[in-house]
Design a protein around this motif. Structure first.
Motif, mmCIF file in Angstrom:
data_model
loop_
_atom_site.group_PDB
_atom_site.id
_atom_site.type_symbol
_atom_site.label_atom_id
_atom_site.label_comp_id
_atom_site.label_asym_id
_atom_site.label_seq_id
_atom_site.Cartn_x
_atom_site.Cartn_y
_atom_site.Cartn_z
ATOM 1 N N ASP A 1 0.487 46.128 42.661
ATOM 2 C CA ASP A 1 1.386 46.411 43.758
ATOM 3 C C ASP A 1 1.224 45.364 44.859
ATOM 4 O O ASP A 1 0.695 45.626 45.925
ATOM 5 N N TYR A 2 1.683 44.168 44.561
ATOM 6 C CA TYR A 2 1.561 43.086 45.537
ATOM 7 C C TYR A 2 2.311 43.406 46.818
ATOM 8 O O TYR A 2 1.904 43.032 47.911
ATOM 9 N N VAL A 3 3.449 44.096 46.652
ATOM 10 C CA VAL A 3 4.271 44.397 47.818
ATOM 11 C C VAL A 3 3.480 45.212 48.835
ATOM 12 O O VAL A 3 3.482 44.931 50.031
ATOM 13 N N LEU A 4 2.760 46.195 48.321
ATOM 14 C CA LEU A 4 1.950 47.044 49.193
ATOM 15 C C LEU A 4 0.882 46.206 49.912
ATOM 16 O O LEU A 4 0.702 46.305 51.121
ATOM 17 N N GLY A 5 0.172 45.378 49.128
ATOM 18 C CA GLY A 5 -0.872 44.525 49.699
ATOM 19 C C GLY A 5 -0.323 43.614 50.781
ATOM 20 O O GLY A 5 -0.915 43.458 51.849
ATOM 21 N N LEU A 6 0.833 43.042 50.514
ATOM 22 C CA LEU A 6 1.386 42.081 51.470
ATOM 23 C C LEU A 6 2.008 42.773 52.678
ATOM 24 O O LEU A 6 1.998 42.222 53.781
ATOM 25 N N ALA A 7 2.533 43.981 52.488
ATOM 26 C CA ALA A 7 3.045 44.729 53.640
ATOM 27 C C ALA A 7 1.886 45.045 54.589
ATOM 28 O O ALA A 7 1.993 44.889 55.811
ATOM 29 N N GLY A 8 0.757 45.463 54.026
ATOM 30 C CA GLY A 8 -0.428 45.707 54.847
ATOM 31 C C GLY A 8 -0.890 44.435 55.535
ATOM 32 O O GLY A 8 -1.190 44.431 56.735
ATOM 33 N N THR A 9 -0.932 43.362 54.769
ATOM 34 C CA THR A 9 -1.345 42.080 55.329
ATOM 35 C C THR A 9 -0.459 41.688 56.505
ATOM 36 O O THR A 9 -0.939 41.229 57.545
ATOM 37 N N ALA A 10 0.842 41.896 56.332
ATOM 38 C CA ALA A 10 1.774 41.512 57.396
ATOM 39 C C ALA A 10 1.495 42.287 58.684
ATOM 40 O O ALA A 10 1.369 41.689 59.754
ATOM 41 N N ILE A 11 1.332 43.619 58.583
ATOM 42 C CA ILE A 11 1.116 44.362 59.834
ATOM 43 C C ILE A 11 -0.291 44.128 60.389
ATOM 44 O O ILE A 11 -0.514 44.289 61.579
ATOM 45 N N GLY A 12 -1.238 43.740 59.545
ATOM 46 C CA GLY A 12 -2.580 43.439 60.052
ATOM 47 C C GLY A 12 -2.672 42.054 60.656
ATOM 48 O O GLY A 12 -3.590 41.757 61.423
ATOM 49 N N THR A 13 -1.751 41.180 60.300
ATOM 50 C CA THR A 13 -1.849 39.783 60.696
ATOM 51 C C THR A 13 -0.849 39.407 61.783
ATOM 52 O O THR A 13 -1.172 38.659 62.701
ATOM 53 N N LEU A 14 0.351 39.941 61.691
ATOM 54 C CA LEU A 14 1.409 39.489 62.600
ATOM 55 C C LEU A 14 1.121 39.708 64.093
ATOM 56 O O LEU A 14 1.475 38.847 64.900
#
Lengths: 267, 320
Positions: free
Chosen positions: A230-243
């Motif tokens: 589930d890359y989408v899930l991982g990257l959605a989390g990454t986005a809100i943790g990083t942005l």
């Protein structure tokens, strides 16, 4: 001349593109990942994916933890570093130079070497799994002390301190009424740098915390490991943790860069 | 200052306190740093050496002194040497091109330039990104079947590379992640040093008809050598301790074989990751063994850093 701009633009592009692409993937549905060619513009699924992140890991708690940890570390580092920097830059005492050299030298000690006994220490103190384990060891660091020493020895006129003495200020009074206001610009930069590195810290929180009470980075790594496909899930989390951090950086980039260049030159 | 006689006794009392304040307060102000460093920096460091001489695990109550046994076991442990090799390989692959690129970028930025701030911010953006984010993003980019990098490579006839599976490919992928995160940072450090180089040198060289590259080689590099030595040492120490990247890459690329092994064949397990595996991810929590590995790692860091120091210290302008 033109080649120079072209090269720098290309480098800037490669610096920004992976972040942009992570948002693209985070805003799509999982099926988009199997497309050839891969999608290059954001889709409309971002908020749905983000809410899945909050359902999967305790991300709200992680955000609160990270804000508490990074916030209290930066405030403490700003305060203690200014205090020590003031002493090193402007006060006379025996052993000052030796102590300053030791301070700088400690920057070279690899922190990882001591990770096992540090963990044992945390077990003894019963701090494992709590934010104390992250905050207390980080309350002040050599970089901050050195950074403020450099800044204050240049930016704070000694005459100003002498004038304060003549007016009957104690050393503490000088610190409070003269040094702190003068240190504000550099302390703010130090605070931002510290906040960023504390927010981004991963390895020590991973070792000492447990998955039920994570920081943002630990939660993200759970997200990336537990849901392999589930890359989408991982990257959605990454986005809100990083942005949020990227946004702060975009706003104050000039000052932060100035701080990094200033603090590192003489290291 | 003139003062009334009445005020004299009061001033004397105050001057005792005043002297005490002058003598003692500086120590009080630097104390927090030194106390914390001793408790959470120095003590763990020294204690690691003590632990490494024991059969010592989290699970058992008793610790047996076994001298250098942990060290001799380590030296015949194939996984340890594998991790050493991987660390050096990833370290060289990521550090050497990174620093050359950083010097060149700094050189490009060190002139009159429009959008100066914009370029600097863009260059440092990766460094603001957390290591977790970097590896998650790049694991997607380096994906075997639907990754963007394989897609681009397929234009050139290559593609469908399983980056995490091979030794060379995984080392390359990890080096790209490390380079992406740190090149801009180092470029800014170099830039800061370059801005202290007197402008007249460049003006004279330009009059003599020296090209940009010659100026970089003959003027800039010799002038900023202390900074180069500093950056090389710091990068070396950093490279010898790489852990988060391989740990997360193993997780998010779905390599299997336990999260701390650095891939099923340990193809990208670094020394620091080996220490973590022995101490925390192994079911035995073998702190003694992991501590011994830490100290050997420290030794390796010192040796490699020293060698690099000697090399960079001797490099003069024009020799690079």
């Amino acid at each position: 001349m033109r080649l120079r701009y072209l090269t720098l633009t290309a480098v800037a592009f490669f610096s920004a593109f992976p972040l942009y692409y992570s948002v693209v993937v985070a805003s799509r549905h999982n099926s988009a990942l199997a497309q050839v060619p891969p999608p290059l513009i954001p889709g409309g699924n971002f908020f749905a994916n983000v809410s899945r992140v909050f359902d999967t890991v305790p991300f709200g708690l992680a955000l609160v933890n990270s804000v508490i940890v990074a916030g209290s570390i930066s405030i403490a580092v700003m305060f203690f570093s200014t205090l020590a920097g003031f002493a090193f830059a402007k006060l006379k005492f025996r052993g000052r130079n030796v102590m300053l050299v030791i301070t700088v030298a400690t920057m070279m000690v690899p922190a990882q070497l001591g990770i096992i006994p540090l963990y044992m220490l945390m077990v003894k103190l019963e701090w494992t799994g709590t934010n104390y384990a992250l905050i207390v060891p980080a309350l002040v660091n050599a970089f901050g002390v050195f950074f403020m020493t450099q800044y204050l020895s240049r930016a704070l006129p000694t005459e100003l301190l002498e004038a304060g003495r003549v007016d009957g200020c104690s050393t503490w009074g000088l610190f409070w009424h003269v040094v702190l206001p003068a240190a504000r610009p550099a302390a703010a930069v130090l605070g931002m740098l510290t906040f960023m590195s504390a927010w981004n810290d991963y390895f020590w929180p991973l070792v000492v915390l447990n998955p039920d009470n994570p920081t943002v980075q630990v939660a993200l790594s759970t997200l990336a490991s537990g849901y392999v496909n589930d890359y989408v899930l991982g990257l959605a989390g990454t986005a809100i943790g990083t942005l949020p951090l990227v946004a702060v950086f975009a706003l104050f980039g000039r000052q932060i860069i100035g701080g990094i260049m200033q603090g590192a030159v003489k290291g | 200052m003139s003062s009334l006689p009445l005020a004299v006794p009061r001033r004397r009392r105050r001057s005792v306190r005043h002297t005490l304040d002058l003598r003692v307060s500086p120590y009080a102000y630097v104390a927090p740093f030194f106390l914390l460093f001793c408790a959470f920096g120095l003590f763990p460091l020294v204690y690691t050496a003590w632990v490494s001489l024991h059969e010592w695990s989290l699970l058992s109550e008793t610790q047996t002194f076994i001298g250098l046994d942990n060290y001799s076991t380590l030296l015949s442990d194939g996984y340890f040497w594998n991790a050493t090799f991987n660390t050096l390989s990833i370290g060289v692959l990521s550090t050497v091109p990174q620093l050359l690129l950083a010097i060149w970028l700094a050189h490009l930025l060190n002139r009159r330039l429009r959008f100066q701030t914009l370029f600097r911010v863009a260059l440092l953006l990766p460094n603001v990104t957390s290591v977790v984010a970097v590896v998650v993003i790049f694991s997607q980019l380096f994906g075997r079947d639907f990754g963007l990098i394989n897609w681009v490579l397929s234009w050139f006839g290559a593609g469908n590379i399983d980056w995490a599976a091979g030794t060379a490919t995984s080392h390359l992928a990890l080096s790209v992640m490390i380079m992406w995160r740190w090149t801009g940072y180092n470029a800014l450090i170099f830039l800061a040093a370059m801005q202290a180089v007197p402008r007249e040198l460049y003006e004279a060289a330009t009059l003599d008809g020296a090209s940009g590259f010659t100026q970089l080689r003959r003027i800039t590099i010799p002038m900023i050598r202390p900074t180069i030595v500093f950056v090389v040492i710091v990068s070396t120490i950093g490279a010898m301790q790489i852990i988060a990247e391989p740990l997360l890459f193993g997780q998010s690329s779905g390599g299997g074989g336990g999260i701390a092994t650095g891939g099923p064949d340990r193809q990208f397990q670094t020394l620091a990751l080996f220490v973590y595996e022995q101490g925390f991810a192994n079911s035995t929590f073998d702190f003694g063994y992991a501590s011994a590995a830490s100290w050997l790692m420290f030794l390796a860091v010192v040796i490699v850093a020293l060698v690099n120091f000697l090399i960079t210290h001797r490099v003069k302008g024009g020799v690079i």
